[in-house]
Each structure stands twice: as C-alpha cells, then as structure tokens.
Design an enzyme around this catalytic site. Structure first.
Site, PDB file in Angstrom:
ATOM      1  N   SER A   6       0.846  -1.200   0.000  1.00 37.80           N
ATOM      2  CA  SER A   6       0.000   0.000   0.000  1.00 37.80           C
ATOM      3  C   SER A   6       0.880   1.248   0.000  1.00 37.80           C
ATOM      4  O   SER A   6       2.051   1.213   0.395  1.00 37.80           O
ATOM      5  CB  SER A   6      -0.904   0.022   1.239  1.00 37.80           C
ATOM      6  OG  SER A   6      -0.144   0.306   2.402  1.00 37.80           O
ATOM      7  N   LYS A  77       0.555  -0.679  15.542  1.00 35.28           N
ATOM      8  CA  LYS A  77      -0.803  -1.066  15.918  1.00 35.28           C
ATOM      9  C   LYS A  77      -1.249  -2.337  15.189  1.00 35.28           C
ATOM     10  O   LYS A  77      -2.217  -2.972  15.596  1.00 35.28           O
ATOM     11  CB  LYS A  77      -1.796   0.071  15.661  1.00 35.28           C
ATOM     12  CG  LYS A  77      -2.095   0.392  14.218  1.00 35.28           C
ATOM     13  CD  LYS A  77      -3.063   1.561  14.128  1.00 35.28           C
ATOM     14  CE  LYS A  77      -3.387   1.945  12.696  1.00 35.28           C
ATOM     15  NZ  LYS A  77      -4.149   0.932  11.965  1.00 35.28           N
ATOM     16  N   ASP A  78      -0.533  -2.722  14.121  1.00 40.27           N
ATOM     17  CA  ASP A  78      -0.877  -3.942  13.380  1.00 40.27           C
ATOM     18  C   ASP A  78      -0.067  -5.155  13.832  1.00 40.27           C
ATOM     19  O   ASP A  78      -0.286  -6.256  13.331  1.00 40.27           O
ATOM     20  CB  ASP A  78      -0.640  -3.729  11.875  1.00 40.27           C
ATOM     21  CG  ASP A  78      -1.593  -2.717  11.270  1.00 40.27           C
ATOM     22  OD1 ASP A  78      -2.713  -2.587  11.786  1.00 40.27           O
ATOM     23  OD2 ASP A  78      -1.212  -2.064  10.278  1.00 40.27           O
ATOM     24  N   SER A 123     -12.326  -0.859  12.856  1.00 41.85           N
ATOM     25  CA  SER A 123     -11.769  -1.054  14.194  1.00 41.85           C
ATOM     26  C   SER A 123     -12.872  -1.138  15.249  1.00 41.85           C
ATOM     27  O   SER A 123     -13.721  -0.254  15.333  1.00 41.85           O
ATOM     28  CB  SER A 123     -10.829   0.117  14.494  1.00 41.85           C
ATOM     29  OG  SER A 123     -10.769   0.383  15.863  1.00 41.85           O
ATOM     30  N   LEU A 124     -12.837  -2.186  16.063  1.00 40.80           N
ATOM     31  CA  LEU A 124     -13.877  -2.367  17.072  1.00 40.80           C
ATOM     32  C   LEU A 124     -13.802  -1.317  18.170  1.00 40.80           C
ATOM     33  O   LEU A 124     -14.832  -0.912  18.713  1.00 40.80           O
ATOM     34  CB  LEU A 124     -13.790  -3.772  17.685  1.00 40.80           C
ATOM     35  CG  LEU A 124     -14.062  -4.951  16.738  1.00 40.80           C
ATOM     36  CD1 LEU A 124     -14.182  -6.243  17.534  1.00 40.80           C
ATOM     37  CD2 LEU A 124     -15.310  -4.740  15.901  1.00 40.80           C
ATOM     38  N   ARG A 126     -12.842   1.795  17.798  1.00 42.15           N
ATOM     39  CA  ARG A 126     -13.424   3.022  17.234  1.00 42.15           C
ATOM     40  C   ARG A 126     -14.951   2.902  17.191  1.00 42.15           C
ATOM     41  O   ARG A 126     -15.670   3.860  17.492  1.00 42.15           O
ATOM     42  CB  ARG A 126     -12.879   3.272  15.832  1.00 42.15           C
ATOM     43  CG  ARG A 126     -11.417   3.697  15.801  1.00 42.15           C
ATOM     44  CD  ARG A 126     -10.905   3.763  14.374  1.00 42.15           C
ATOM     45  NE  ARG A 126      -9.473   4.091  14.332  1.00 42.15           N
ATOM     46  CZ  ARG A 126      -8.691   3.891  13.273  1.00 42.15           C
ATOM     47  NH1 ARG A 126      -9.212   3.372  12.171  1.00 42.15           N
ATOM     48  NH2 ARG A 126      -7.423   4.208  13.307  1.00 42.15           N
ATOM     49  N   VAL A 146      -5.829   3.382   2.779  1.00 38.36           N
ATOM     50  CA  VAL A 146      -6.316   4.730   3.118  1.00 38.36           C
ATOM     51  C   VAL A 146      -7.031   5.376   1.935  1.00 38.36           C
ATOM     52  O   VAL A 146      -8.116   5.945   2.075  1.00 38.36           O
ATOM     53  CB  VAL A 146      -5.145   5.626   3.593  1.00 38.36           C
ATOM     54  CG1 VAL A 146      -5.610   7.064   3.794  1.00 38.36           C
ATOM     55  CG2 VAL A 146      -4.557   5.074   4.896  1.00 38.36           C
ATOM     56  N   ARG A 149     -10.476   3.892   1.313  1.00 40.15           N
ATOM     57  CA  ARG A 149     -11.446   4.327   2.323  1.00 40.15           C
ATOM     58  C   ARG A 149     -11.908   5.758   2.053  1.00 40.15           C
ATOM     59  O   ARG A 149     -13.093   6.067   2.174  1.00 40.15           O
ATOM     60  CB  ARG A 149     -10.827   4.202   3.726  1.00 40.15           C
ATOM     61  CG  ARG A 149     -10.518   2.759   4.100  1.00 40.15           C
ATOM     62  CD  ARG A 149      -9.901   2.646   5.483  1.00 40.15           C
ATOM     63  NE  ARG A 149      -9.405   1.288   5.716  1.00 40.15           N
ATOM     64  CZ  ARG A 149      -9.240   0.749   6.896  1.00 40.15           C
ATOM     65  NH1 ARG A 149      -9.537   1.432   7.992  1.00 40.15           N
ATOM     66  NH2 ARG A 149      -8.788  -0.473   7.027  1.00 40.15           N
TER      67      ARG A 149
END
Length: 287
Positions: A6, A77-78, A123-124, A126, A146, A149
C-alpha cells in the site's frame, strides 16, 4: 526492507530507507521488497472475522526469517503481541500523532452527524467509542487502504469515516471536514502512530546500523500500551484501546479501555508508574 504494497506501507518503509541513505550515504544500498499479505487480499470481510491484525505481518515476517529481507517496517498497531520466534522489534521510531481523525464531506464533527448516519470503520474500539458517544449512528465495516477508504467516503458510501491521524499525515491526505479525536477523550489503538523495525534477533549488525532511529520515549509508551493489550489477551476481536504519555516529572501515565462492541459498557481507567517497567504497568492496569 520487507513491506506491504500500500502507499502508506511504502511511504513508511521509505522513511527508513531515506534515513539510512542520508545517514550512511553510498555505503548502504537499500531496496524495498513488496510482500502481499493475507490482510491485503481479503478485503470483503471484517478484520475480526478473518484472523485479526496478524494478517498484515505473517508473510512479511516469513520473508525476514527466510533471509529474503534483512528487516521489516510495521505500523505497531498492526503487530500482534508475540512476534515470530527468532525475530525482535529491534527499533521503535519516534511516534507520529497517535490520535484518530473523524473525516466527512458534509459534516464537521462526530457530534453533527445526523441520527442514523453511516460511520465507516474497521476497528472495534473506534466502533465502540463512537457508539458510546452517538448510539443513534449506524456503524458499518470499512476495509481497504487509506485511499480506498477516502474514495468510499467521497462516493457517498458513508457519511463519515474514522482513520488514524499519522497515516493521513504521512500521505498528506484528508477530507473537506476533519476533526481530531483527542486521545484524552477518544482512546486510540495500542501503538498507533508508531513504526517498528523488525529483524532477526541475532543481527547485531542491524541493531547497530539502525540504533540512531531508536526513540526511547516512544518505546516506553508503546511497551506500556502493548503490555495492557497482552494483559487482556487482546486481539482485534475485542474493543481495546490504550494510550501512554511520559509525565514531566518522570514516569508513565497509561490510560486503557475495554468495551462492549455496542459501546453500552465501557471500562476506562488510568494508572501511573515508573519508566523502568513499562510493560509491567500495562499488565497492572489490565489486571
């Protein structure tokens, strides 16, 4: 450097490539090895249903273990709590903005979204925090990179979406309306905004080569956040968020959250502790 394909992943790996080339000039040649991960290929299913965040790192770790790449650059975070055997997060770089950002083409803020408005996120945590603030919204799954989205937002598939501030800044992207969701009110994912460089544990040459990129304050905060995640046995099937900061007089302040997915039940607490044991602070707050 092994990386996902990406634009954001390439930009983040590129930051490391540029830093190495600037530091060492022509004595170090750096190439990017693009690796397709399962998370990049499965885009029509919510992350929590197909194995979580580890989907973005497994194939990249395999490339490093097999010697096809010397190192990998990850959004922390991943990265799952346990790295693959034989690998280490040898360097954690200075963190970007850890916050989340609300984005829309028609509405200035989360508060001004109309009742029943469609809010996109994968994201859960969020989802849970948004519904805690606005239980009248309709939260829908949003996958893809990104740019994808933002395109779905522009095409009217959603009234608003939530993305990480750091990724938007690294790509210089936004939307007509944006609202930064400050961590003291809207907790981000553990490790959000920070980049980690992973390599084989025995590669002392890489540890020395990359040492100038290590940012101790970021590592202390991220290790506290990841300790909290580990203490709750957290993965992306549970809404868990954490954010740590260093206090002026010394020590770490850690805030953590665990919630029901619908945002009806939210448990949020904070704890302070010494800098020498960040992971223990995270585990203690989880307890």
């Amino acid at each position: 450097i092994a990386t996902r394909g990406s634009n954001l992943a390439l930009r983040q790996a590129g930051l490391v490539k540029e830093a190495l080339e600037n530091r060492y000039g022509g004595s170090v040649a750096v190439d990017l090895l693009v690796v397709k991960t399962k998370g990049d290929l499965i885009l029509d299913v919510p992350l929590a249903k197909v194995g979580g965040k580890g989907l973005f790192v497994k194939e990249i770790e395999e490339a490093v273990l097999a010697g096809r790449a010397d190192m990998a650059v990850h959004s922390l975070k991943d990265v799952p709590m346990e790295t693959a055997a034989g690998l280490c997060l040898g360097v954690i770089m200075e963190r970007g903005d850890p916050a989340d950002v609300f984005l829309s083409h028609n509405y200035a803020s989360l508060a001004t979204l109309p009742p029943g408005g469609a809010l996109g996120t994968s994201s859960l945590q969020r989802e849970a925090q948004s519904l805690a603030l606005r239980s009248d919204l309709r939260v829908a799954s949003l996958r893809g990179n990104v740019e994808t989205r933002l395109r779905k937002l522009a095409e009217g598939e959603f009234d608003a979406i939530i993305l990480a501030a750091a990724g938007l800044e690294r790509l210089n992207l936004s939307a007509p309306y944006s609202e930064r969701l400050a961590p003291d009110e809207f907790l981000p994912a553990a490790g959000q905004g920070a980049l980690g460089i992973e390599f084989r544990e025995e590669r002392e040459d890489l540890r020395e080569l990359l040492a100038f990129l290590e940012h101790t304050p970021t590592r202390l905060c991220v290790e506290a956040e990841r300790g909290f995640l580990a203490g709750l046995n957290g993965d992306c099937k549970t809404p868990i968020a954490a954010h740590a900061t260093l206090k002026n007089g010394g020590g770490i302040e850690l805030s953590g959250l665990v919630a029901s997915r619908d945002g009806v039940e939210i448990i949020r607490q904070s704890l302070a502790g010494p800098e020498h044991s960040p992971r223990a602070l995270g585990l203690k707050l989880a307890e």
